[in-house]
Design a protein around this motif. Structure first.
Motif, PDB file in Angstrom:
ATOM      1  N   SER A 155      -0.152  -2.506  -7.173  1.00 36.11           N
ATOM      2  CA  SER A 155      -0.532  -2.890  -8.478  1.00 36.11           C
ATOM      3  C   SER A 155      -1.550  -1.836  -9.034  1.00 36.11           C
ATOM      4  O   SER A 155      -1.740  -1.862 -10.185  1.00 36.11           O
ATOM      5  CB  SER A 155      -1.047  -4.535  -8.504  1.00 36.11           C
ATOM      6  N   LEU A 156      -2.762  -1.521  -8.006  1.00 36.38           N
ATOM      7  CA  LEU A 156      -3.661  -0.650  -8.586  1.00 36.38           C
ATOM      8  C   LEU A 156      -2.823   0.848  -9.214  1.00 36.38           C
ATOM      9  O   LEU A 156      -3.692   1.347  -9.821  1.00 36.38           O
ATOM     10  CB  LEU A 156      -4.542  -0.355  -7.479  1.00 36.38           C
ATOM     11  N   LEU A 157      -2.076   0.922  -8.563  1.00 37.64           N
ATOM     12  CA  LEU A 157      -1.246   2.408  -8.704  1.00 37.64           C
ATOM     13  C   LEU A 157      -0.651   2.377 -10.172  1.00 37.64           C
ATOM     14  O   LEU A 157      -0.458   3.485 -10.764  1.00 37.64           O
ATOM     15  CB  LEU A 157      -0.394   2.968  -7.852  1.00 37.64           C
ATOM     16  N   VAL A 158       0.217   1.280 -10.445  1.00 41.22           N
ATOM     17  CA  VAL A 158       0.912   1.276 -11.767  1.00 41.22           C
ATOM     18  C   VAL A 158       0.307   1.100 -12.934  1.00 41.22           C
ATOM     19  O   VAL A 158       0.869   1.520 -14.026  1.00 41.22           O
ATOM     20  CB  VAL A 158       2.284   0.277 -11.338  1.00 41.22           C
ATOM     21  N   ASP A 159      -0.880   0.722 -12.980  1.00 38.80           N
ATOM     22  CA  ASP A 159      -1.557   0.452 -14.188  1.00 38.80           C
ATOM     23  C   ASP A 159      -1.568   1.643 -15.017  1.00 38.80           C
ATOM     24  O   ASP A 159      -1.671   1.603 -16.238  1.00 38.80           O
ATOM     25  CB  ASP A 159      -2.818  -0.499 -14.064  1.00 38.80           C
ATOM     26  N   ASP A 160      -2.323   2.717 -14.310  1.00 39.39           N
ATOM     27  CA  ASP A 160      -2.491   3.920 -14.953  1.00 39.39           C
ATOM     28  C   ASP A 160      -2.293   5.014 -13.791  1.00 39.39           C
ATOM     29  O   ASP A 160      -3.003   5.401 -13.078  1.00 39.39           O
ATOM     30  CB  ASP A 160      -4.027   4.073 -15.452  1.00 39.39           C
ATOM     31  N   PRO A 161      -0.833   5.484 -13.562  1.00 38.70           N
ATOM     32  CA  PRO A 161      -0.689   6.058 -12.202  1.00 38.70           C
ATOM     33  C   PRO A 161      -1.266   7.548 -12.561  1.00 38.70           C
ATOM     34  O   PRO A 161      -1.518   8.189 -11.394  1.00 38.70           O
ATOM     35  CB  PRO A 161       0.960   6.391 -12.657  1.00 38.70           C
ATOM     36  N   MET A 162      -1.492   8.217 -13.692  1.00 43.46           N
ATOM     37  CA  MET A 162      -2.015   9.470 -13.804  1.00 43.46           C
ATOM     38  C   MET A 162      -3.335   9.303 -13.445  1.00 43.46           C
ATOM     39  O   MET A 162      -3.986  10.488 -12.510  1.00 43.46           O
ATOM     40  CB  MET A 162      -1.598  10.103 -15.015  1.00 43.46           C
ATOM     41  N   HIS A 163      -4.017   8.536 -13.876  1.00 44.72           N
ATOM     42  CA  HIS A 163      -5.406   8.254 -13.347  1.00 44.72           C
ATOM     43  C   HIS A 163      -5.631   8.148 -12.097  1.00 44.72           C
ATOM     44  O   HIS A 163      -6.587   8.663 -11.198  1.00 44.72           O
ATOM     45  CB  HIS A 163      -6.085   7.411 -14.194  1.00 44.72           C
ATOM     46  N   ALA A 164      -4.848   7.050 -11.443  1.00 48.55           N
ATOM     47  CA  ALA A 164      -4.642   6.820  -9.962  1.00 48.55           C
ATOM     48  C   ALA A 164      -4.421   8.040  -9.142  1.00 48.55           C
ATOM     49  O   ALA A 164      -5.169   8.366  -8.102  1.00 48.55           O
ATOM     50  CB  ALA A 164      -3.990   5.832  -9.548  1.00 48.55           C
ATOM     51  N   ALA A 165      -3.573   8.940  -9.582  1.00 49.00           N
ATOM     52  CA  ALA A 165      -3.262  10.154  -8.883  1.00 49.00           C
ATOM     53  C   ALA A 165      -4.572  11.016  -8.943  1.00 49.00           C
ATOM     54  O   ALA A 165      -4.689  11.409  -7.850  1.00 49.00           O
ATOM     55  CB  ALA A 165      -1.986  10.629  -9.488  1.00 49.00           C
ATOM     56  N   VAL A 166      -5.128  11.260 -10.028  1.00 49.38           N
ATOM     57  CA  VAL A 166      -6.264  12.027  -9.966  1.00 49.38           C
ATOM     58  C   VAL A 166      -7.489  11.575  -8.890  1.00 49.38           C
ATOM     59  O   VAL A 166      -8.015  12.237  -8.182  1.00 49.38           O
ATOM     60  CB  VAL A 166      -6.928  12.259 -11.321  1.00 49.38           C
ATOM     61  N   ALA A 167      -7.852  10.267  -8.998  1.00 49.64           N
ATOM     62  CA  ALA A 167      -8.680   9.469  -8.259  1.00 49.64           C
ATOM     63  C   ALA A 167      -8.498   9.601  -6.827  1.00 49.64           C
ATOM     64  O   ALA A 167      -9.387   9.906  -5.927  1.00 49.64           O
ATOM     65  CB  ALA A 167      -9.009   8.032  -8.554  1.00 49.64           C
ATOM     66  N   LEU A 168      -7.179   9.221  -6.712  1.00 49.21           N
ATOM     67  CA  LEU A 168      -6.601   9.535  -4.861  1.00 49.21           C
ATOM     68  C   LEU A 168      -6.859  10.657  -4.406  1.00 49.21           C
ATOM     69  O   LEU A 168      -7.243  10.996  -3.345  1.00 49.21           O
ATOM     70  CB  LEU A 168      -5.264   8.591  -4.743  1.00 49.21           C
ATOM     71  N   ASN A 169      -6.611  11.538  -5.064  1.00 52.69           N
ATOM     72  CA  ASN A 169      -6.663  13.075  -4.747  1.00 52.69           C
ATOM     73  C   ASN A 169      -7.953  13.360  -4.417  1.00 52.69           C
ATOM     74  O   ASN A 169      -8.308  14.290  -3.460  1.00 52.69           O
ATOM     75  CB  ASN A 169      -6.167  14.117  -5.970  1.00 52.69           C
ATOM     76  N   LYS A 170      -9.067  12.948  -5.205  1.00 50.05           N
ATOM     77  CA  LYS A 170     -10.452  13.274  -5.120  1.00 50.05           C
ATOM     78  C   LYS A 170     -11.002  12.519  -3.738  1.00 50.05           C
ATOM     79  O   LYS A 170     -11.564  13.001  -3.016  1.00 50.05           O
ATOM     80  CB  LYS A 170     -11.239  12.867  -6.377  1.00 50.05           C
ATOM     81  N   ASP A 188       1.381  -3.554   1.401  1.00 46.23           N
ATOM     82  CA  ASP A 188       2.319  -4.408   0.868  1.00 46.23           C
ATOM     83  C   ASP A 188       3.313  -3.584   0.057  1.00 46.23           C
ATOM     84  O   ASP A 188       4.011  -4.303  -0.857  1.00 46.23           O
ATOM     85  CB  ASP A 188       1.700  -5.421  -0.037  1.00 46.23           C
ATOM     86  N   PHE A 189       3.780  -2.605   0.722  1.00 44.25           N
ATOM     87  CA  PHE A 189       5.110  -1.848  -0.178  1.00 44.25           C
ATOM     88  C   PHE A 189       6.221  -2.824  -0.232  1.00 44.25           C
ATOM     89  O   PHE A 189       6.816  -3.341   0.721  1.00 44.25           O
ATOM     90  CB  PHE A 189       5.381  -0.620   0.761  1.00 44.25           C
ATOM     91  N   GLY A 190       6.894  -2.768  -1.395  1.00 48.43           N
ATOM     92  CA  GLY A 190       8.029  -3.420  -1.820  1.00 48.43           C
ATOM     93  C   GLY A 190       7.854  -4.969  -2.482  1.00 48.43           C
ATOM     94  O   GLY A 190       8.781  -5.390  -2.586  1.00 48.43           O
ATOM     95  N   THR A 191       6.515  -5.289  -2.607  1.00 48.01           N
ATOM     96  CA  THR A 191       6.357  -6.624  -2.967  1.00 48.01           C
ATOM     97  C   THR A 191       5.864  -6.812  -4.368  1.00 48.01           C
ATOM     98  O   THR A 191       5.976  -7.857  -5.045  1.00 48.01           O
ATOM     99  CB  THR A 191       5.415  -7.293  -2.048  1.00 48.01           C
ATOM    100  N   GLY A 192       5.302  -5.714  -4.909  1.00 42.86           N
ATOM    101  CA  GLY A 192       4.819  -5.722  -6.274  1.00 42.86           C
ATOM    102  C   GLY A 192       5.671  -5.208  -7.172  1.00 42.86           C
ATOM    103  O   GLY A 192       6.721  -5.469  -7.412  1.00 42.86           O
ATOM    104  N   TYR A 193       5.001  -3.995  -7.775  1.00 43.90           N
ATOM    105  CA  TYR A 193       5.877  -3.219  -8.817  1.00 43.90           C
ATOM    106  C   TYR A 193       6.353  -1.970  -8.298  1.00 43.90           C
ATOM    107  O   TYR A 193       6.137  -0.963  -9.180  1.00 43.90           O
ATOM    108  CB  TYR A 193       4.619  -2.966  -9.975  1.00 43.90           C
ATOM    109  N   SER A 194       6.816  -2.012  -7.088  1.00 47.89           N
ATOM    110  CA  SER A 194       7.311  -0.848  -6.703  1.00 47.89           C
ATOM    111  C   SER A 194       8.277  -0.038  -7.659  1.00 47.89           C
ATOM    112  O   SER A 194       9.105  -0.252  -8.320  1.00 47.89           O
ATOM    113  CB  SER A 194       8.349  -1.112  -5.511  1.00 47.89           C
ATOM    114  N   SER A 195       7.702   1.390  -7.510  1.00 47.46           N
ATOM    115  CA  SER A 195       8.758   2.444  -8.301  1.00 47.46           C
ATOM    116  C   SER A 195       8.743   3.529  -7.232  1.00 47.46           C
ATOM    117  O   SER A 195       7.672   4.196  -7.251  1.00 47.46           O
ATOM    118  CB  SER A 195       7.882   2.336  -9.606  1.00 47.46           C
TER     119      SER A 195
END
Length: 152
Positions: free
Chosen positions: A25-40, A52-59
């Motif tokens: 759920s933290l990833l899907v709200d703003d995927p591009m922002h999440a990607a930048v932050a996670l890369n840092k 919890d893969f597969g239980t939320g907003y899996s994409s």
């Protein structure tokens, strides 16, 4: 992210020994922002797991965006996979996906030896659950690890 870096420097902990678990759920709200932050975060040497893969907003469309190291299979699939062939197939599919993406696999909620055997057959890297240990205070964890150096 800066605070995490400072904590790592101050503590002297090897960043490769730290793994942050991120929920879908933290990833899907703003995927591009999440990607930048996670890369840092990853640039600091910290490892990343999707929990919890597969239980939320899996994409599947966003999995390639994130610098993940580990995919965790939710216990809701694992705990019923012995009695429900469809759930076992889901666990198998998630395992194959993780392998194809070169991710470690952690299965959550292991309570039976038979579940462990099934997961071994799927080449699951790690497991968590009551079969290994119940939740306990940090002091007890330290004692458990001292008694069982290979236990992790």
């Amino acid at each position: 992210i800066e605070r995490l870096g400072q904590l790592l420097r101050d503590s002297g902990v090897n960043p490769q020994q730290v793994k942050l678990e991120i929920t879908e759920s933290l990833l899907v709200d703003d995927p591009m922002h999440a990607a930048v932050a996670l890369n840092k975060v990853r640039d600091q040497g910290v490892r990343l797991a999707i929990d919890d893969f597969g239980t939320g907003y899996s994409s599947l469309s966003y999995l390639h965006l994130f610098p993940l190291d580990t995919l965790k299979i939710d216990r809701s699939f694992v705990s019923n996979m012995l009695d429900d062939e469809r759930r076992f197939r889901i666990v198998r599919a998630i395992s194959r996906l993780a392998r194809d993406l070169e991710l470690d696999i952690i299965a959550e909620g292991i309570e039976q030896h038979e579940e462990m055997d099934k997961l071994r057959s799927l080449e699951c890297d790690y497991v968590q659950g009551f079969l290994m240990a119940r939740p306990m205070p940090a002091k007890d964890v330290e004692e458990l690890l001292a008694r069982n150096p290979g236990f992790r």
